[in-house]
Motif scaffolding. Structure first.
Motif, PDB file in Angstrom:
ATOM      1  N   GLY A 154      -5.391  10.773   0.396  1.00 42.78           N
ATOM      2  CA  GLY A 154      -3.951  10.607   0.208  1.00 42.78           C
ATOM      3  C   GLY A 154      -3.475  11.446  -0.967  1.00 42.78           C
ATOM      4  N   MET A 155      -2.168  11.620  -1.062  1.00 41.24           N
ATOM      5  CA  MET A 155      -1.605  12.418  -2.162  1.00 41.24           C
ATOM      6  C   MET A 155      -0.363  11.696  -2.668  1.00 41.24           C
ATOM      7  N   ILE A 156      -0.591  10.581  -3.326  1.00 36.42           N
ATOM      8  CA  ILE A 156       0.520   9.682  -3.693  1.00 36.42           C
ATOM      9  C   ILE A 156       1.523  10.365  -4.621  1.00 36.42           C
ATOM     10  N   ALA A 157       1.078  11.334  -5.414  1.00 38.80           N
ATOM     11  CA  ALA A 157       2.003  11.994  -6.345  1.00 38.80           C
ATOM     12  C   ALA A 157       3.081  12.766  -5.591  1.00 38.80           C
ATOM     13  N   GLN A 158       2.894  12.966  -4.291  1.00 38.88           N
ATOM     14  CA  GLN A 158       3.843  13.778  -3.522  1.00 38.88           C
ATOM     15  C   GLN A 158       4.610  12.958  -2.486  1.00 38.88           C
ATOM     16  N   TYR A 159       4.442  11.628  -2.486  1.00 36.43           N
ATOM     17  CA  TYR A 159       5.068  10.833  -1.424  1.00 36.43           C
ATOM     18  C   TYR A 159       6.583  10.707  -1.572  1.00 36.43           C
ATOM     19  N   ASN A 160       7.087  10.896  -2.778  1.00 34.15           N
ATOM     20  CA  ASN A 160       8.536  10.714  -2.975  1.00 34.15           C
ATOM     21  C   ASN A 160       9.332  11.995  -2.833  1.00 34.15           C
ATOM     22  N   ALA A 195      -6.929   0.392  -5.491  1.00 30.67           N
ATOM     23  CA  ALA A 195      -7.574  -0.353  -4.412  1.00 30.67           C
ATOM     24  C   ALA A 195      -8.690   0.446  -3.750  1.00 30.67           C
ATOM     25  N   VAL A 196      -8.410   1.696  -3.394  1.00 26.64           N
ATOM     26  CA  VAL A 196      -9.413   2.535  -2.737  1.00 26.64           C
ATOM     27  C   VAL A 196     -10.383   3.094  -3.772  1.00 26.64           C
ATOM     28  N   GLY A 197      -9.820   3.643  -4.860  1.00 17.09           N
ATOM     29  CA  GLY A 197     -10.633   4.360  -5.843  1.00 17.09           C
ATOM     30  C   GLY A 197     -11.740   3.518  -6.451  1.00 17.09           C
ATOM     31  N   GLN A 198     -11.457   2.258  -6.738  1.00 19.04           N
ATOM     32  CA  GLN A 198     -12.494   1.434  -7.381  1.00 19.04           C
ATOM     33  C   GLN A 198     -13.689   1.232  -6.451  1.00 19.04           C
ATOM     34  N   ASP A 202       0.842  -1.197   0.000  1.00 24.63           N
ATOM     35  CA  ASP A 202       0.000   0.000   0.000  1.00 24.63           C
ATOM     36  C   ASP A 202       0.876   1.246   0.000  1.00 24.63           C
ATOM     37  N   PRO A 203       0.345   2.358  -0.570  1.00 22.27           N
ATOM     38  CA  PRO A 203       1.137   3.592  -0.639  1.00 22.27           C
ATOM     39  C   PRO A 203       1.637   4.091   0.717  1.00 22.27           C
ATOM     40  N   TYR A 204       0.874   3.881   1.813  1.00 18.66           N
ATOM     41  CA  TYR A 204       1.308   4.429   3.105  1.00 18.66           C
ATOM     42  C   TYR A 204       2.667   3.868   3.536  1.00 18.66           C
ATOM     43  N   GLN A 205       3.036   2.704   2.997  1.00 24.02           N
ATOM     44  CA  GLN A 205       4.319   2.105   3.396  1.00 24.02           C
ATOM     45  C   GLN A 205       5.506   2.952   2.924  1.00 24.02           C
ATOM     46  N   GLY A 262      -9.340  15.659   6.052  1.00 21.97           N
ATOM     47  CA  GLY A 262      -8.518  14.461   5.972  1.00 21.97           C
ATOM     48  C   GLY A 262      -8.981  13.435   6.990  1.00 21.97           C
ATOM     49  N   PHE A 263      -8.567  12.208   6.793  1.00 19.63           N
ATOM     50  CA  PHE A 263      -8.899  11.158   7.768  1.00 19.63           C
ATOM     51  C   PHE A 263      -7.895  10.022   7.618  1.00 19.63           C
ATOM     52  N   ILE A 264      -7.763   9.255   8.667  1.00 13.61           N
ATOM     53  CA  ILE A 264      -6.937   8.045   8.652  1.00 13.61           C
ATOM     54  C   ILE A 264      -7.861   6.896   9.019  1.00 13.61           C
ATOM     55  N   GLU A 310       4.659   4.477  -9.233  1.00 13.02           N
ATOM     56  CA  GLU A 310       4.754   5.050 -10.585  1.00 13.02           C
ATOM     57  C   GLU A 310       3.496   4.735 -11.388  1.00 13.02           C
ATOM     58  N   GLY A 311       2.487   4.158 -10.728  1.00 16.65           N
ATOM     59  CA  GLY A 311       1.225   3.853 -11.419  1.00 16.65           C
ATOM     60  C   GLY A 311       1.264   2.580 -12.237  1.00 16.65           C
ATOM     61  N   ARG A 312       2.230   1.680 -11.977  1.00 16.64           N
ATOM     62  CA  ARG A 312       2.293   0.457 -12.795  1.00 16.64           C
ATOM     63  C   ARG A 312       1.366  -0.651 -12.303  1.00 16.64           C
ATOM     64  N   THR A 367      -6.286   1.990 -20.715  1.00 10.03           N
ATOM     65  CA  THR A 367      -6.753   0.691 -20.206  1.00 10.03           C
ATOM     66  C   THR A 367      -7.465   0.858 -18.872  1.00 10.03           C
ATOM     67  N   LYS A 368      -6.869   1.675 -17.999  1.00 11.82           N
ATOM     68  CA  LYS A 368      -7.491   1.895 -16.687  1.00 11.82           C
ATOM     69  C   LYS A 368      -8.804   2.673 -16.837  1.00 11.82           C
ATOM     70  N   CYS A 369      -8.830   3.634 -17.766  1.00 10.79           N
ATOM     71  CA  CYS A 369     -10.065   4.393 -17.986  1.00 10.79           C
ATOM     72  C   CYS A 369     -11.170   3.483 -18.531  1.00 10.79           C
TER      73      CYS A 369
HETATM   74  N1  LIG Z   1      -6.336   8.035   4.627  1.00  7.74           N
HETATM   75  C1  LIG Z   1      -6.272   6.722   4.760  1.00  7.74           C
HETATM   76  O1  LIG Z   1      -6.578   6.159   5.797  1.00  7.74           O
HETATM   77  C2  LIG Z   1      -5.822   5.910   3.568  1.00  7.74           C
HETATM   78  C3  LIG Z   1      -5.974   4.521   3.565  1.00  7.74           C
HETATM   79  C4  LIG Z   1      -5.597   3.816   2.403  1.00  7.74           C
HETATM   80  C5  LIG Z   1      -5.068   4.499   1.312  1.00  7.74           C
HETATM   81  N2  LIG Z   1      -4.910   5.843   1.385  1.00  7.74           N
HETATM   82  C6  LIG Z   1      -4.403   6.611   0.231  1.00  7.74           C
HETATM   83  O2  LIG Z   1      -5.266   6.365  -0.855  1.00  7.74           O
HETATM   84  C7  LIG Z   1      -4.547   6.538  -2.083  1.00  7.74           C
HETATM   85  C8  LIG Z   1      -4.787   5.328  -2.979  1.00  7.74           C
HETATM   86  O3  LIG Z   1      -4.243   4.174  -2.336  1.00  7.74           O
HETATM   87  P1  LIG Z   1      -4.469   2.734  -2.989  1.00  7.74           P
HETATM   88  O4  LIG Z   1      -4.047   1.740  -1.983  1.00  7.74           O
HETATM   89  O5  LIG Z   1      -5.833   2.659  -3.533  1.00  7.74           O
HETATM   90  O6  LIG Z   1      -3.394   2.729  -4.160  1.00  7.74           O
HETATM   91  P2  LIG Z   1      -3.678   2.349  -5.687  1.00  7.74           P
HETATM   92  O7  LIG Z   1      -4.620   3.395  -6.207  1.00  7.74           O
HETATM   93  O8  LIG Z   1      -4.063   0.926  -5.780  1.00  7.74           O
HETATM   94  O9  LIG Z   1      -2.260   2.511  -6.362  1.00  7.74           O
HETATM   95  C9  LIG Z   1      -1.657   3.725  -6.490  1.00  7.74           C
HETATM   96  C10 LIG Z   1      -2.122   4.461  -7.776  1.00  7.74           C
HETATM   97  O10 LIG Z   1      -1.864   5.840  -7.638  1.00  7.74           O
HETATM   98  C11 LIG Z   1      -1.676   6.408  -8.914  1.00  7.74           C
HETATM   99  N3  LIG Z   1      -0.431   7.190  -8.932  1.00  7.74           N
HETATM  100  C12 LIG Z   1       0.778   6.798  -8.488  1.00  7.74           C
HETATM  101  N4  LIG Z   1       1.662   7.795  -8.679  1.00  7.74           N
HETATM  102  C13 LIG Z   1       0.980   8.822  -9.233  1.00  7.74           C
HETATM  103  C14 LIG Z   1       1.349  10.120  -9.648  1.00  7.74           C
HETATM  104  N5  LIG Z   1       2.595  10.572  -9.519  1.00  7.74           N
HETATM  105  N6  LIG Z   1       0.376  10.917 -10.185  1.00  7.74           N
HETATM  106  C15 LIG Z   1      -0.894  10.482 -10.327  1.00  7.74           C
HETATM  107  N7  LIG Z   1      -1.290   9.229  -9.937  1.00  7.74           N
HETATM  108  C16 LIG Z   1      -0.357   8.429  -9.402  1.00  7.74           C
HETATM  109  C17 LIG Z   1      -1.550   5.263  -9.907  1.00  7.74           C
HETATM  110  O11 LIG Z   1      -2.794   5.146 -10.581  1.00  7.74           O
HETATM  111  P3  LIG Z   1      -2.974   5.808 -12.048  1.00  7.74           P
HETATM  112  O12 LIG Z   1      -2.104   5.014 -12.974  1.00  7.74           O
HETATM  113  O13 LIG Z   1      -4.409   5.698 -12.299  1.00  7.74           O
HETATM  114  O14 LIG Z   1      -2.489   7.216 -11.906  1.00  7.74           O
HETATM  115  C18 LIG Z   1      -1.338   4.062  -9.011  1.00  7.74           C
HETATM  116  O15 LIG Z   1      -1.796   2.885  -9.624  1.00  7.74           O
HETATM  117  C19 LIG Z   1      -3.095   6.755  -1.688  1.00  7.74           C
HETATM  118  O16 LIG Z   1      -2.837   8.133  -1.681  1.00  7.74           O
HETATM  119  C20 LIG Z   1      -3.027   6.204  -0.275  1.00  7.74           C
HETATM  120  O17 LIG Z   1      -1.982   6.751   0.475  1.00  7.74           O
HETATM  121  C21 LIG Z   1      -5.269   6.555   2.493  1.00  7.74           C
END
Ligand SMILES: NC(=O)c1ccc[n+]([C@@H]2O[C@H](COP(=O)([O-])OP(=O)(O)OC[C@H]3O[C@@H](n4cnc5c(N)ncnc54)[C@H](OP(=O)(O)O)[C@@H]3O)[C@@H](O)[C@H]2O)c1
Length: 339
Positions: free
Chosen positions: A244-250, A158-161, A48-51, A278-280, A327-329, A182-184
């Motif tokens: 979350g803001m995965i684009a900014q985690y690195n 995982a979350v978005g769907q 998961d991204p939080y890692q 926000g929420f966790i 990297e969205g793979r 493909t994802k769209c």
């Molecule tokens: N607040 C909470 O308690 C909580 C809990 C779980 C997850 N989250 C957050 O929810 C978000 C989604 O997590 P997930 O587990 O569902 O991951 P995920 O969507 O299954 O995988 C990450 C996806 O993020 C997109 N991505 C990665 N780098 C990107 C970039 N630079 N710009 C735009 N898109 C990028 C990619 O999708 P595309 O190829 O479609 O861009 C990638 O497949 C993350 O931000 C995560 O930290 C928060």
């Protein structure tokens, strides 16, 4: 037992995007469960991204992984040995810990799962932390109403769907943002979203075309350029669920990446009476897990909710899979299957 416990450690803290050298694979001795504990043989690990955040030594809502420590994750597995009457060998459980093959866990930290209800790996995805995140964030903050427009980023993930499908069930018009055709297509055809936007294309033009009535709920998974493009479209009383803001985690301290457009002007928060929260998920989510699981299982049984997993085989491939996710793979919920 003569078995060992292969595991992946944090070898060094990444500078920017993680690279394979930041991880190290080692064979550790098999741990012994103490009284009241259970030895879990992991079958699936959740990446998961939080890692990514746990790899930095920065102040956050949770402690970082120690240098040389086992990389953090949730795992689903089977009880290999039990020193607690609540569990017996072979039981399936959610709550194993770490990028490793076995973990010992206090029995009260484990959630029993029934593999007849759904495949066990779903306890890490649609029926696990990411699904629970979607359910908590929509119930508590997003609250989509029939006819409203809900936009969700990282829509095929995982979350978005789950966010998008729960939004559809609530009667909203759902627009998913994802990387690539493909994802769209998946968001439109498999998940039943009303429209999809490819963030690798012209975001502004696509959002103009797909959100003619503006945006009532924006589910933020990504940040950066996607956030900047969605934000100005909010309607009065819009809700922005800051997940979350995965684009900014690195980037250091989560700042926008170099060259990224400036963040949105927050002035309209007042004028449009927006709610940004926000929420966790772990704050209150697991206390409501039974209700969430029953509800989502009901949607699955009725054919209203589907899921997609991205299953990578073998512990040794976890670092590369994790790097790829940032990297969205990945395409769908990323899990590592162990032999
Ligand atoms: N607040 C909470 O308690 C909580 C809990 C779980 C997850 N989250 C957050 O929810 C978000 C989604 O997590 P997930 O587990 O569902 O991951 P995920 O969507 O299954 O995988 C990450 C996806 O993020 C997109 N991505 C990665 N780098 C990107 C970039 N630079 N710009 C735009 N898109 C990028 C990619 O999708 P595309 O190829 O479609 O861009 C990638 O497949 C993350 O931000 C995560 O930290 C928060």
């Amino acid at each position: 037992m003569t078995e060992t416990n292969p595991r992946i450690l944090l070898a060094r803290r990444p500078k920017g995007a993680p690279v394979p050298e930041d991880f190290r694979l080692e064979e550790a001795p098999l741990p012994d469960p103490a009284e009241g504990e259970v030895l879990v043989r992991h079958r699936f690990l959740s990446l998961d991204p939080y890692q990514r955040g746990r790899m930095d030594d920065a102040k956050s809502y949770a402690k970082p992984v120690a240098l040389g420590g086992v990389m953090e994750c949730q795992a689903v597995g089977q009880v290999a040995a039990s020193r607690d009457p609540r569990f017996k060998e072979g039981d399936w459980v959610l709550g194993g810990y770490g990028w490793q093959t076995f973990s010992t866990r206090p029995a009260q930290a484990l959630i029993p799962i029934d593999p007849k209800e759904a495949p066990p790996s779903t306890a890490l995805g649609v029926l696990g932390m990411p699904g629970l995140t979607a359910w908590v964030g929509l119930t508590d903050i997003g609250q989509p109403k029939p006819g409203e427009t809900l936009v969700v980023s990282a829509a095929s993930g995982a979350v978005g769907q789950v966010v998008g499908q729960l939004g559809k069930i609530a009667g909203a018009r759902v627009v998913g943002i994802a990387g690539g055709q493909t994802k769209c297509d998946f968001a439109l055809r498999e998940l039943g979203f009303d429209a999809a936007v490819d963030h690798r294309g012209d975001l502004v033009a696509q959002l103009d075309a797909t959100c003619p009535q503006g945006v009532d709920v924006y589910w933020e998974n990504v940040g950066g350029a996607v956030q900047a493009a969605v934000f100005p479209r909010f309607n009065d009383f819009g809700r922005m669920v800051m997940c979350g803001m995965i684009a900014q985690y690195n980037t250091a301290s989560g700042a926008a990446a170099a060259g990224a457009p400036p963040g949105p002007n927050l002035g309209p928060v007042v004028r449009k009476r927006l709610r940004i929260q926000g929420f966790i998920v772990s704050d209150t989510g697991w206390q409501r897990y039974a209700r969430f699981r029953a509800e989502v299982l009901g949607h699955i049984a009725a054919g209203r909710l589907r899921w997609k997993e991205d299953v990578v085989q073998g512990l040794a491939n976890a670092p590369q899979a994790f790097i790829g996710m940032l990297e969205g793979r990945n395409f769908g919920k990323l899990v590592i299957a162990l032999d």
